[in-house]
Design a protein around this motif. Sequence first.
Motif, PDB file in Angstrom:
ATOM      1  N   GLN A  26       0.861  -1.180   0.000  1.00  0.00           N
ATOM      2  CA  GLN A  26       0.000   0.000   0.000  1.00  0.00           C
ATOM      3  C   GLN A  26       0.898   1.231   0.000  1.00  0.00           C
ATOM      4  N   LEU A  27       0.712   2.121  -0.982  1.00  0.00           N
ATOM      5  CA  LEU A  27       1.558   3.296  -1.129  1.00  0.00           C
ATOM      6  C   LEU A  27       0.846   4.519  -0.588  1.00  0.00           C
ATOM      7  N   SER A  28       1.583   5.368   0.146  1.00  0.00           N
ATOM      8  CA  SER A  28       1.030   6.584   0.735  1.00  0.00           C
ATOM      9  C   SER A  28       2.053   7.700   0.629  1.00  0.00           C
ATOM     10  N   TRP A  29       1.543   8.952   0.558  1.00  0.00           N
ATOM     11  CA  TRP A  29       2.390  10.144   0.474  1.00  0.00           C
ATOM     12  C   TRP A  29       2.187  11.000   1.719  1.00  0.00           C
ATOM     13  N   PHE A  30       3.289  11.562   2.229  1.00  0.00           N
ATOM     14  CA  PHE A  30       3.270  12.440   3.402  1.00  0.00           C
ATOM     15  C   PHE A  30       4.153  13.648   3.121  1.00  0.00           C
ATOM     16  N   ARG A  31       3.833  14.752   3.843  1.00  0.00           N
ATOM     17  CA  ARG A  31       4.747  15.896   3.867  1.00  0.00           C
ATOM     18  C   ARG A  31       5.784  15.641   4.959  1.00  0.00           C
ATOM     19  N   THR A  32       7.045  15.771   4.585  1.00  0.00           N
ATOM     20  CA  THR A  32       8.171  15.456   5.468  1.00  0.00           C
ATOM     21  C   THR A  32       8.095  13.999   5.892  1.00  0.00           C
ATOM     22  N   SER A  33       8.586  13.671   7.078  1.00  0.00           N
ATOM     23  CA  SER A  33       8.659  12.282   7.516  1.00  0.00           C
ATOM     24  C   SER A  33       7.306  11.810   8.050  1.00  0.00           C
ATOM     25  N   PRO A  34       6.887  10.581   7.689  1.00  0.00           N
ATOM     26  CA  PRO A  34       5.584  10.080   8.149  1.00  0.00           C
ATOM     27  C   PRO A  34       5.624   9.629   9.603  1.00  0.00           C
ATOM     28  N   ALA A  35       5.500  10.572  10.521  1.00  0.00           N
ATOM     29  CA  ALA A  35       5.470  10.233  11.939  1.00  0.00           C
ATOM     30  C   ALA A  35       4.140   9.560  12.278  1.00  0.00           C
ATOM     31  N   LEU A  36       3.990   9.202  13.543  1.00  0.00           N
ATOM     32  CA  LEU A  36       2.773   8.502  13.954  1.00  0.00           C
ATOM     33  C   LEU A  36       1.524   9.346  13.749  1.00  0.00           C
ATOM     34  N   ASN A  37       1.648  10.650  13.916  1.00  0.00           N
ATOM     35  CA  ASN A  37       0.491  11.526  13.775  1.00  0.00           C
ATOM     36  C   ASN A  37       0.551  12.344  12.490  1.00  0.00           C
ATOM     37  N   ARG A  84       7.975  21.470   0.152  1.00  0.00           N
ATOM     38  CA  ARG A  84       9.269  21.254  -0.472  1.00  0.00           C
ATOM     39  C   ARG A  84       9.823  19.863  -0.214  1.00  0.00           C
ATOM     40  N   GLU A  85       9.284  19.127   0.727  1.00  0.00           N
ATOM     41  CA  GLU A  85       9.773  17.783   1.034  1.00  0.00           C
ATOM     42  C   GLU A  85       8.596  16.818   1.091  1.00  0.00           C
ATOM     43  N   PHE A  86       8.754  15.662   0.388  1.00  0.00           N
ATOM     44  CA  PHE A  86       7.682  14.679   0.304  1.00  0.00           C
ATOM     45  C   PHE A  86       8.268  13.303   0.568  1.00  0.00           C
ATOM     46  N   THR A  87       7.479  12.459   1.220  1.00  0.00           N
ATOM     47  CA  THR A  87       7.903  11.107   1.572  1.00  0.00           C
ATOM     48  C   THR A  87       6.861  10.104   1.102  1.00  0.00           C
ATOM     49  N   CYS A  88       7.357   9.040   0.457  1.00  0.00           N
ATOM     50  CA  CYS A  88       6.492   7.936   0.041  1.00  0.00           C
ATOM     51  C   CYS A  88       6.759   6.749   0.964  1.00  0.00           C
ATOM     52  N   ARG A  89       5.688   6.146   1.442  1.00  0.00           N
ATOM     53  CA  ARG A  89       5.790   4.969   2.309  1.00  0.00           C
ATOM     54  C   ARG A  89       5.099   3.783   1.648  1.00  0.00           C
ATOM     55  N   ALA A  90       5.819   2.655   1.573  1.00  0.00           N
ATOM     56  CA  ALA A  90       5.277   1.396   1.042  1.00  0.00           C
ATOM     57  C   ALA A  90       5.178   0.404   2.190  1.00  0.00           C
ATOM     58  N   GLN A  91       4.002  -0.217   2.340  1.00  0.00           N
ATOM     59  CA  GLN A  91       3.768  -1.093   3.488  1.00  0.00           C
ATOM     60  C   GLN A  91       2.935  -2.285   3.074  1.00  0.00           C
ATOM     61  N   ASN A  92       3.355  -3.486   3.550  1.00  0.00           N
ATOM     62  CA  ASN A  92       2.557  -4.704   3.415  1.00  0.00           C
ATOM     63  C   ASN A  92       2.672  -5.492   4.724  1.00  0.00           C
ATOM     64  N   PRO A  93       2.018  -6.635   4.862  1.00  0.00           N
ATOM     65  CA  PRO A  93       2.044  -7.339   6.160  1.00  0.00           C
ATOM     66  C   PRO A  93       3.426  -7.730   6.646  1.00  0.00           C
ATOM     67  N   LEU A  94       4.429  -7.747   5.771  1.00  0.00           N
ATOM     68  CA  LEU A  94       5.764  -8.170   6.186  1.00  0.00           C
ATOM     69  C   LEU A  94       6.668  -7.019   6.574  1.00  0.00           C
ATOM     70  N   GLY A  95       6.261  -5.780   6.338  1.00  0.00           N
ATOM     71  CA  GLY A  95       7.104  -4.648   6.705  1.00  0.00           C
ATOM     72  C   GLY A  95       6.791  -3.428   5.863  1.00  0.00           C
ATOM     73  N   SER A  96       7.614  -2.381   6.034  1.00  0.00           N
ATOM     74  CA  SER A  96       7.421  -1.124   5.311  1.00  0.00           C
ATOM     75  C   SER A  96       8.773  -0.500   5.014  1.00  0.00           C
TER      76      SER A  96
END
Length: 457
Positions: free
Chosen positions: A280-291, A311-323
């Motif tokens: 599952q792919l998601s986009w965040f501004r700066t680092s994807p912290a818990l909140n 100016r800063e973007f982070t992509c996070r990829a996650q599946n049941p085995l990790g991210s």
Amino acid sequence: MVPLLLLPLLWGGSLQEDQGYRLLVQESVTVQACLGVYVPCSFSYPWSPWYYYGEPFIYWFREGDDIHRSDPVATNNPGRQVKPETQGRFHLLRDRREENCSLNIRDARMSDTGVYFFRVERGDRKYSYRDKKLNLQVTAPTEKPDIHFLEALESGRPTNLICHLSLVCDGGRVFSFSWAGDALDAMDPETLHSSVLTFTPRPQDHGTNLTCRVELQGDQVTMERTIRLNVSYAPWNLSINLCFRNVTALKALQNSSSLLISESQALQLLCVADSNPPAQLSWFRTSPALNATRISSTKILELPGLGAAEREFTCRAQNPLGSQNTSLSLSVVWKPASLTGVVRGALAGAGAMALLSLCLCVIFFCIVKDRRKQAARRPEGVDGEDPVMGTIAWGSRQKPWPDGPPDQTSSPAEDAPPSGEQQELHYASLSFRGMKSREPLDQEATSTTEYSEINTS
């Protein structure tokens, strides 16, 4: 008259059968290697019941072998040896019937393929039945081995794979196993010759082929099964591709890359991750912290224009085995503010004046340069002459001359004007009218002096 020996042929029979030699056997038999086959056979031959010679000896020979020098593949004669390669596998069935020539073949081998003929010997009756022969064809087994997994394949976790073959040879012949595939390139080759394989899959092993081979020992027969590995693994090899609007080309960016971009440039960010199952792919501004607030849940992030805070973007990829995360820093280049019409007009006028001044400077420089060239060509002795008017004018501040000759005895004090009296100014102008250059008449007259009118005022 037709010879008597040819009459049986005309009647559709054979000389062998006419003389009492008959053989009933299946002329073509096919069997798979490792398996067995039973070939029924019966024969007859002429003999006199008044004489007893005991049990007849029967033989099966391979086509092309000498019946006196070569060993048969099977016989009931205890005084004859059989071929080593068929010993224990080719058997004659013994029963109460003396005319039984049936052949039982066990653990057939590819080398058994060939043509065989039957022979009988009893007393003085010895005969080879060459009119009917047995054509034996041994083929490779159609069965393939199976590969069993005790558990699902997961990257980094050791697992066992079992290669199983249900085929069992009649003669108890054993099989040799071996494994092959790109997933085994880092393993010890000595561990690949067993029916059980223990290995630890890697992410790059997903989708590769794994083959189990089973070979019959002592025969050129190989059976194999190939499968495609399905390895589960956490996201890895995460990357961001940059795509400008109306441009199909993509630019791959590595982790924590930075890029210089115009603040008005519209672009797209494409996040690509390698994982199984798909992440599952998601986009965040700066680092994807818990909140952290998610700005997109798709692999493509649309950026119509960048502001000061974006100016800063982070992509996070996650599946049941990790991210896994990867970031991109965009450095915005700001364009200068737009000018009004008045400022643009003022700048245009200033530019025109600067251009005109430059032109005047060029013209003045050309005139001065031309005058200097003319002065350099002017003759000596006429430095004060105006080349245009031919007139030299000057002014002097001096005492007027008396009508008579000056008094040589007068003192300077007498000549001096009274105190406080201004001296008279005299001006003179010299005009050289019609001045022409003349050539000397002879060698003695080297120069000619001409006089002109001098006026004073």
